[in-house]
Design an enzyme around this catalytic site. Structure first.
Site, short mmCIF file in Angstrom:
data_model
loop_
_atom_site.label_atom_id
_atom_site.label_comp_id
_atom_site.label_asym_id
_atom_site.label_seq_id
_atom_site.Cartn_x
_atom_site.Cartn_y
_atom_site.Cartn_z
N ARG A 530 0.83 -1.21 0.00
CA ARG A 530 0.00 0.00 0.00
C ARG A 530 0.86 1.26 0.00
O ARG A 530 1.77 1.41 0.82
CB ARG A 530 -0.89 0.02 1.24
N HIS A 709 -11.41 -3.13 10.17
CA HIS A 709 -10.15 -3.46 9.49
C HIS A 709 -10.13 -4.88 8.96
O HIS A 709 -9.28 -5.24 8.17
CB HIS A 709 -8.95 -3.20 10.41
#
Ligand code: GLN
Ligand code: ZN
Length: 773
Positions: A530, A709
């Site tokens: 990411r 999450h």
């Protein structure tokens, strides 16, 4: 095959970005996870990238064979690499090996959840938190680092392998969940023994130098103070240095001030000692006669061209301290900055020219290090031309249009405490209760709804000019309408518009505010594959036009229930951008605060009754050293209050915070004086609620009950239990029910199911406790 002791290279960096100029690592990792390439192809891609990076560093002026090349390639995270090196694998991963183990630790697999992730010092990079109990293995278990050294030598390089040091490794670890009170640092002797073996292995392969990073020595925000960690490190490095079968050691202290520990570390027998002169200070008065002082002069955190004249003075001062040698490096790893300004173009010609002159990404920083090292080595006059050029550019930058705007400066200069103060909370609470007509335990969400592929595609097509602005806007309105309908069907009490139009909660505002410039390729690793693309905050900030009012009013027009306005706060905008370095952060925050204040007023005037200003990065920017906490909390809280204090008592201000560990900022949370604070709490089972209550926090609170999450849908019983736990700790009249964070990374299926359960659970608790709904 041991190498003769070689002196420390005159020019080096602590590490280079590892994601790749074209994000090659990201692409390879994601291709592997999707099964599109084999493990061998992934390894090949990683090797190619590493080779390209080493070649690039040499092209930029680093020496290929004298250990200048700090070599820290990681497939995912360097703390995870240390966990593998030490074999410190939590028992739930038993039975896995190789890359299956590596990626299971990083991302979980179909049977186990991953290690927890948290932010690395005061950066936006996330590392994987080691889990250490009394019986966790700690030994030299994996020689990847040695094999990498040997590979590089075959390619023609003598590199300097980089490892997280043992003190930092254990200081960043958490207790194995099976023994929650265990203190990982009590295992330091075993860790040191493992490092001794790792160093012996590197030595046997002929590595002349190794770099051990000890950033923990600059932080008061861990389980020990930095002074305590410094004392521990002095003992640890005395022991490591006493080994005979080892490379020479460079001990680094990036990100902050380790000057308290440097005098003792200089006497441990390590050959070279790094100091971060950007955040820390030179070890004045220490006996440095036995070490090379590696001066971390070039800023590795931000992206501004260096003031070479100023750095020359720092280096001259360093040369007067009596060190055996002085050499030049970056303040920290370059992993926090993009690769190369040459990859950028800005549409505005003046801005393009200016930013190319003003900015230094990783490659430009290497060139700066090399120039300064020539000055140290050959005499300062040899770099007179470079210094003069840097000074000229800095002067031009200071005088360039937009950098200082009198109308912005006079507005911040005129601020008084009254601009940061609202009516007393009780008065506001009464007015809001009357205006909003909410049930007990009102339900809401944090702002974003799933960012679907269709939304992303529409945005990309709009950016390419294939979808007109009008069509794009119509597309986003459709999305908003469907999010509003969904929330009404689910029975949520306070709605949101869903943030479909936002690529990112900071970049969206950066693109609409004056003073910021977005980058095209300025990618920085956030974690694993990411990356984020922080905007460059280069000038005085102001708001040329309303930024969110249209979207929010449209959403409100579709429902009788209140729709929350949604803004990102000053601290978070600064934390996730590259802020300018010629103005105090507090002043920058106030400029942003004023721009937001105007937006808040416009939302209020448009009839929006509740406005949320997110500050998820409030904890992240907390300075590492405790001496600077009070000042930080003062300006960060002050800028939030500036943004939110213009409204009437009956307008409800919300804020949202995430990333656990709120302990050190509880007073700041109180200081924000928001009417409602939603806060991450599910994973810690509502722990933060009683903590806040004990600290005297008595405004509205929405502890997150759904951990967004993970893709898992929480059941109604579980949610009701968490709501009940919170309701036992604070008055129910001030308790809200919401998820932990925004839903943009979730899919619609899990979102619908989870929110449905969240509303049912709330109704259940209302009924059990005889509350109105
Ligand atoms: N309002 C933002 C969202 O819901 C908050 C995100 C965050 O806390 N990081 O996406
Ligand atoms: Zn959040």
């Amino acid at each position: 095959m041991s190498a003769a002791p070689a002196q420390f290279p005159t020019a080096t960096i602590l590490a280079y970005p590892r994601i790749g100029r074209g994000r090659e690592l990201k692409r390879a990792l994601e291709a592997r996870w999707a099964g599109r390439i084999t493990e061998a192809e992934l390894t090949q891609a990683a090797n190619d990238l590493r080779k390209a990076n080493l070649a690039r560093l040499v092209e930029l002026g680093l020496n290929p064979t004298d250990a200048s090349l700090a070599d820290a390639p990681s497939l995912y995270d360097h703390v995870l690499d240390a966990t593998i090196l030490l074999g410190a694998i939590p028992p739930r991963f038993d039975g896995r090996t190789g890359l299956d183990l590596y990626f299971a630790l990083a991302r979980g697999d179909d049977k186990v959840g991953p290690e927890e992730m948290t932010k690395w010092f005061d950066t936006n990079y996330h590392y994987l938190v080691p889990e250490i109990g009394p019986d966790t293995p700690l030994r030299f278990a994996d020689d990847t680092v040695t094999r990498r050294f040997i590979d590089a030598r075959e390619w023609g390089y003598v590199t300097r392998p980089v490892l997280v040091g043992p003190v930092t490794y254990l200081a960043l670890a958490k207790a194995d969940p099976a023994t929650p009170d265990f203190d990982p640092l009590t295992r330091i002797d075993e860790a040191v023994a493992a490092y001794e073996e790792a160093l012996a292995s590197l030595h046997a392969a002929g590595a002349p130098w190794v770099q051990l990073d000890e950033p923990a020595l600059t932080s008061d925000n861990l389980s020990r103070t930095r002074v305590e960690l410094g004392e521990l490190a002095a003992r640890v490095y005395e022991r490591l240095a006493a080994a005979t079968e080892r490379p020479q050691i460079l001990l680094t202290t990036p990100y902050g001030d380790a000057s308290h520990a440097l005098p003792a570390l200089a006497k441990t027998g390590v050959e070279a000692l790094h100091v971060d002169t950007l955040r820390g200070s030179l070890p004045e008065g220490a006996d440095l006669s036995g070490v090379t002082l590696v001066v971390g002069a070039v800023d590795g955190r931000y992206i501004w061209r260096a003031d070479l004249a100023e750095l020359r003075e720092i280096l001259k001062r360093a040369q007067s301290l009596g060190a055996a040698r002085v050499t030049v490096a970056t303040s920290n790893s370059l992993q926090h900055v993009p690769h190369d300004t040459a990859l950028e173009t800005w549409d505005d010609a003046t801005l393009d020219e200016n930013l190319h002159a003003w900015l230094a990404f990783a490659d430009q920083k290497v060139v700066e290090v090399v120039a300064l090292a020539r000055g140290v080595d050959q005499g300062w006059e040899v770099i007179d031309a470079e210094v003069a050029e840097a000074t000229r550019i800095l002067e031009e930058r200071a005088a360039a249009p937009g950098v200082v705007r009198p109308e912005v400066r006079s507005r911040t200069a005129a601020l008084t405490d009254a601009d940061r103060t609202r009516e007393p909370y009780l008065e506001r609470e009464a007015a809001q209760t009357e205006r909003l007509h909410l049930p007990a335990l009102p339900t809401t969400t944090i702002g974003s709804f799933p960012q679907t592929t269709e939304i992303r595609k529409a945005r990309a097509a709009n950016a390419r000019g294939e979808l007109s602005d009008a069509d794009y806007e119509a597309r986003m309105r459709e999305e908003i309408a469907s999010v509003i309908t969904l929330q009404e069907e689910l029975g949520l009490d306070m709605l949101v518009h869903g943030e479909a139009e936002r690529n990112d909660m900071v970049q969206y505002f950066a693109e609409l505010l004056d003073g910021f410039a977005a980058t095209r390729n300025g990618w920085v690793q956030s974690y694993g594959s990411r990356c984020t693309r922080p905007s460059v905050l280069w000038g005085d900030v102001s708001r040329p036009a309303p930024m969110t009012v249209g979207w929010t009013s449209y959403a409100q027009s579709l429902s009788d229930k209140p729709v929350k306005g949604m803004l990102t706060g000053p601290v978070t905008i600064i934390a996730w951008s590259f802020p300018r370095n010629d103005l105090a952060l507090g002043e920058i925050a106030d400029q942003i605060g004023l721009a937001l204040r105007d937006e808040v007023s416009d939302l209020e005037a448009a009839g929006i009754a509740a406005i949320q200003v997110d500050e998820p990065a409030l904890r992240e920017l907390l300075p590492l050293d405790a001496d600077r906490h009070a000042d930080y909390l003062n300006w960060s809280v002050g800028s939030f209050r500036l943004a939110t204090s213009s409204v009437r008592p009956d307008t409800q201000i919300h804020t949202h915070l995430c990333y656990s560990e709120f302990g050190q900022i509880i007073d700041a949370i109180k200081g924000l004086d928001a009417d409602v604070t939603s806060i991450e709490a599910a994973r810690s089972k509502m722990e933060v609620v009683p903590e806040l209550a004990e600290a005297g926090f008595d405004h509205g609170i929405g502890p997150g009950v759904w951990d967004i999450h993970a893709p898992r849908v929480p059941g109604t019983e579980e949610l009701a239990e968490l709501i009940g736990l919170a309701a036992d700790a604070v008055p129910v009249s001030r308790l809200w029910v919401n998820p932990d964070c925004g839903l943009k990374t979730r899919g619609y299926e899990e979102t619908k199911a989870s929110l449905d359960n969240l509303v049912s659970a709330t109704r259940q608790v209302r009924a059990q406790r005889g509350l109105e709904s």
